[in-house]
Write a protein that holds these residues in place. Sequence first.
Motif, short mmCIF file in Angstrom:
data_model
loop_
_atom_site.label_atom_id
_atom_site.label_comp_id
_atom_site.label_asym_id
_atom_site.label_seq_id
_atom_site.Cartn_x
_atom_site.Cartn_y
_atom_site.Cartn_z
N PHE A 1 -5.73 -8.53 28.68
CA PHE A 1 -6.93 -8.74 27.88
C PHE A 1 -6.66 -8.98 26.40
CE2 PHE A 1 -10.10 -8.58 30.98
CZ PHE A 1 -9.69 -7.70 31.95
N LEU A 2 -5.39 -9.20 26.05
CA LEU A 2 -5.09 -9.64 24.70
C LEU A 2 -5.38 -11.13 24.55
CD1 LEU A 2 -1.77 -7.73 23.98
CD2 LEU A 2 -4.08 -7.16 23.22
N THR A 3 -5.61 -11.80 25.66
CA THR A 3 -5.81 -13.25 25.63
C THR A 3 -6.96 -13.64 24.73
OG1 THR A 3 -4.94 -13.45 27.87
CG2 THR A 3 -6.24 -15.29 27.04
N ARG A 4 -8.10 -12.94 24.86
CA ARG A 4 -9.27 -13.31 24.05
C ARG A 4 -9.05 -13.02 22.58
NH1 ARG A 4 -13.66 -10.70 27.83
NH2 ARG A 4 -13.50 -12.07 29.63
N LEU A 5 -8.35 -11.90 22.29
CA LEU A 5 -8.06 -11.61 20.88
C LEU A 5 -7.21 -12.72 20.28
CD1 LEU A 5 -7.36 -7.78 20.59
CD2 LEU A 5 -9.15 -9.10 19.47
N LYS A 6 -6.21 -13.17 21.03
CA LYS A 6 -5.36 -14.25 20.53
C LYS A 6 -6.16 -15.54 20.36
CE LYS A 6 -1.13 -12.37 22.60
NZ LYS A 6 -0.08 -12.55 23.63
N HIS A 7 -7.14 -15.72 21.23
CA HIS A 7 -7.99 -16.91 21.15
C HIS A 7 -8.90 -16.85 19.93
CE1 HIS A 7 -9.61 -20.55 22.66
NE2 HIS A 7 -10.73 -20.07 23.13
N LEU A 8 -9.27 -15.63 19.53
CA LEU A 8 -10.17 -15.45 18.38
C LEU A 8 -9.42 -15.40 17.07
CD1 LEU A 8 -12.44 -12.73 19.99
CD2 LEU A 8 -13.28 -14.93 19.16
N GLU A 9 -8.24 -14.81 17.07
CA GLU A 9 -7.51 -14.53 15.84
C GLU A 9 -6.52 -15.66 15.50
OE1 GLU A 9 -7.33 -9.64 16.16
OE2 GLU A 9 -5.61 -10.85 16.79
N GLY A 10 -5.91 -15.51 14.33
CA GLY A 10 -4.81 -16.39 13.95
C GLY A 10 -5.25 -17.66 13.23
N GLU A 11 -4.27 -18.37 12.79
CA GLU A 11 -4.51 -19.57 11.97
C GLU A 11 -5.32 -20.62 12.70
OE1 GLU A 11 -1.82 -22.93 9.58
OE2 GLU A 11 -0.85 -21.23 10.62
N HIS A 12 -5.16 -20.70 14.01
CA HIS A 12 -5.87 -21.72 14.77
C HIS A 12 -6.91 -21.11 15.73
CE1 HIS A 12 -3.02 -24.62 13.22
NE2 HIS A 12 -2.02 -23.87 13.66
N GLY A 13 -7.22 -19.84 15.53
CA GLY A 13 -8.18 -19.16 16.40
C GLY A 13 -9.62 -19.59 16.14
N LEU A 14 -10.50 -19.15 17.01
CA LEU A 14 -11.90 -19.56 16.90
C LEU A 14 -12.54 -19.11 15.59
CD1 LEU A 14 -13.05 -18.79 20.56
CD2 LEU A 14 -12.74 -21.05 19.52
N ILE A 15 -12.18 -17.92 15.13
CA ILE A 15 -12.74 -17.45 13.86
C ILE A 15 -12.29 -18.34 12.71
CG2 ILE A 15 -12.67 -15.55 12.19
CD1 ILE A 15 -12.63 -13.62 14.57
N ALA A 16 -11.01 -18.65 12.67
CA ALA A 16 -10.49 -19.51 11.60
C ALA A 16 -11.10 -20.91 11.68
CB ALA A 16 -8.97 -19.59 11.69
N GLN A 17 -11.28 -21.42 12.88
CA GLN A 17 -11.88 -22.75 13.03
C GLN A 17 -13.30 -22.77 12.47
OE1 GLN A 17 -11.57 -24.34 17.05
NE2 GLN A 17 -9.62 -23.31 17.35
N ALA A 18 -14.07 -21.74 12.76
CA ALA A 18 -15.44 -21.68 12.25
C ALA A 18 -15.43 -21.54 10.73
CB ALA A 18 -16.19 -20.53 12.90
#
Length: 234
Positions: free
Chosen positions: A203-220
């Motif tokens: 379940f770290l998959t979603r955190l990795k998808h949200l976080e980081g330079e190219h994550g969903l949060i950064a994209q928004a």
Amino acid sequence: MSVPSPVIIWCDGSFENDNSYQSMKDEFNETTTGTPTQDPDAMDVSILNDEMREFHSNNVPLVVVRTIDDAKKKINEHINDKVFIICSGTMGRALVPIIAENYPTVQDIYIYAHDLALHADWAMKYVQMIKMFDFHTSLLIRLTRDISKWYIEQGKLYSQLDDPISALKYFQQAHKLEIEANRRGETEWNLPGTTTRLRPTAFLTRLKHLEGEHGLIAQAENAIRAGGLPVQNS
């Protein structure tokens, strides 16, 4: 703008009794708010004084009901919202068939029972819409992650609609829930001597998808800045 939230409807006739599932209620409050209950009786009072009273935790309204009729009433009131249902096995036996027949949009039902085998006869008919638990912490973790998944899906929809501000709020809310679910899993799973419940590691998959330079949060955030607007922290 506040983020429109799903609604949790918790159905259990045993809430008529003082201190019914008090530890589970306290843990649910801690899981969704990220802070322990300050007064051990506060949550009990808010539930038992008025079965129709709602309280808000982590921007997710939780409605507690004691009867099938009240459950149907609350589902009807939130018919246009995303609804998650928690219910005891006994109430689920009566309520789940009603939901299946009359509320096709309600597809997330969590059954909590001490002995799941007692409910296998009716539950097998509804395996596509119910999730069954005999351990309340695993229920809370699963529910938290399912709500997080819903927030991510909504955030992606807003991104497609070129509304990165709304998308960011959804992604930030999902991020909070994922962190809380992981914290709960780390502290409650794989206790010494435990062999039947292994802490999930995927379940770290979603955190990795949200976080980081190219994550969903950064994209928004980047899309907001590209529009010349400031980024609001969660």
